[in-house]
Design a protein around this motif. Structure first.
Motif, PDB file in Angstrom:
ATOM      1  N   UNK A  51      -3.381 -11.770  -0.478  1.00 39.31           N
ATOM      2  CA  UNK A  51      -3.990 -10.489  -0.812  1.00 39.31           C
ATOM      3  C   UNK A  51      -4.256  -9.624   0.411  1.00 39.31           C
ATOM      4  N   UNK A  52      -4.228  -8.315   0.163  1.00 43.20           N
ATOM      5  CA  UNK A  52      -4.575  -7.307   1.151  1.00 43.20           C
ATOM      6  C   UNK A  52      -5.531  -6.355   0.444  1.00 43.20           C
ATOM      7  N   UNK A  53      -6.636  -6.006   1.100  1.00 43.79           N
ATOM      8  CA  UNK A  53      -7.681  -5.209   0.474  1.00 43.79           C
ATOM      9  C   UNK A  53      -7.873  -3.906   1.227  1.00 43.79           C
ATOM     10  N   UNK A  54      -8.027  -2.812   0.478  1.00 45.16           N
ATOM     11  CA  UNK A  54      -8.318  -1.505   1.080  1.00 45.16           C
ATOM     12  C   UNK A  54      -9.485  -0.872   0.331  1.00 45.16           C
ATOM     13  N   UNK A  55     -10.315  -0.165   1.053  1.00 40.86           N
ATOM     14  CA  UNK A  55     -11.474   0.507   0.493  1.00 40.86           C
ATOM     15  C   UNK A  55     -11.033   1.817  -0.147  1.00 40.86           C
ATOM     16  N   UNK A  56     -11.524   2.135  -1.363  1.00 37.18           N
ATOM     17  CA  UNK A  56     -11.108   3.349  -2.060  1.00 37.18           C
ATOM     18  C   UNK A  56     -12.182   4.407  -2.191  1.00 37.18           C
ATOM     19  N   UNK A  57     -13.443   4.035  -2.159  1.00 34.86           N
ATOM     20  CA  UNK A  57     -14.480   5.008  -2.497  1.00 34.86           C
ATOM     21  C   UNK A  57     -14.772   5.952  -1.352  1.00 34.86           C
ATOM     22  N   UNK A  58     -15.656   6.924  -1.612  1.00 34.73           N
ATOM     23  CA  UNK A  58     -15.992   7.915  -0.597  1.00 34.73           C
ATOM     24  C   UNK A  58     -17.237   7.524   0.188  1.00 34.73           C
ATOM     25  N   UNK A  59     -17.613   6.257   0.173  1.00 34.51           N
ATOM     26  CA  UNK A  59     -18.739   5.784   0.960  1.00 34.51           C
ATOM     27  C   UNK A  59     -18.325   5.679   2.423  1.00 34.51           C
TER      28      UNK A  59
END
Length: 180
Positions: A51-59
């Motif tokens: 797995x590879x994870x990326x942040x999506x939100x505007x935080x």
């Protein structure tokens, strides 16, 4: 500040084609005070299951790491790769040591396991602001939540809320399957 019910939604994508539409819709819901995105992660799982994870939100990154730790405690995944997973696992272990049980073994949900290899998923942790007044009214009346869940459009045909054709189209959209 009253916190509304919190829900983790996991959306799968066989061949992601992101153009900002999903984040724009979440922003619209936030601006109308319908929901608040606590955090959102994109997870890509390759053919071997890595797995590879990326942040999506505007935080901000600091907010994302702090809240991502909360998600990590829920599902064992963080935005900082193995470090994030370790942080999430530590947060879950500390919560257990403090007597807090997030999920029993029977209720545990392995979100990452459910994501098919060679696909992607968006994990969106949202707070339902709209539900706060309803929840409070129910509590004042002595009520409580027994269960919840989404109902398939196919199940709504029998009570006349959808035609069979409409339900099959909506079900196909929601499950990425061709209508019958």
């Amino acid at each position: 500040m009253a916190i509304g019910p919190v829900q983790l939604i996991v959306l799968g994508f066989e061949h992601p084609n992101f153009h900002g539409e999903i984040i724009a819709e979440l922003e619209r819901l936030r601006s109308s005070d319908t929901v608040r995105v606590i955090d959102a992660l994109a997870v890509h799982k390759d053919a071997e299951g890595e797995i590879e994870v990326a942040h999506l939100s505007n935080l901000s990154k600091d907010e994302a790491i702090e809240l991502g730790t909360e998600i990590g405690a829920l599902i064992g995944l963080g935005i900082e790769g193995e470090t994030g997973m370790a942080t999430g696992a530590e947060a879950g272990a500390q919560a257990a040591a403090d007597g807090t049980t997030v999920f029993s073994d029977e209720d545990a949900w392995d979100v990452i396991e459910e994501i098919p290899n060679d696909s992607a998923a968006a994990l969106v942790l949202i707070e339902h602001h709209w539900a706060v007044p309803l929840r409070d009214a129910v509590a004042r009346a002595g009520g409580f939540r027994i269960s919840d869940g989404f109902i398939s459009p196919l199940d709504l045909v029998e009570i006349g809320l959808h035609s069979r054709e409409e339900a099959e189209e909506l079900h196909a959209l929601a499950t990425n399957r061709q209508p019958a």
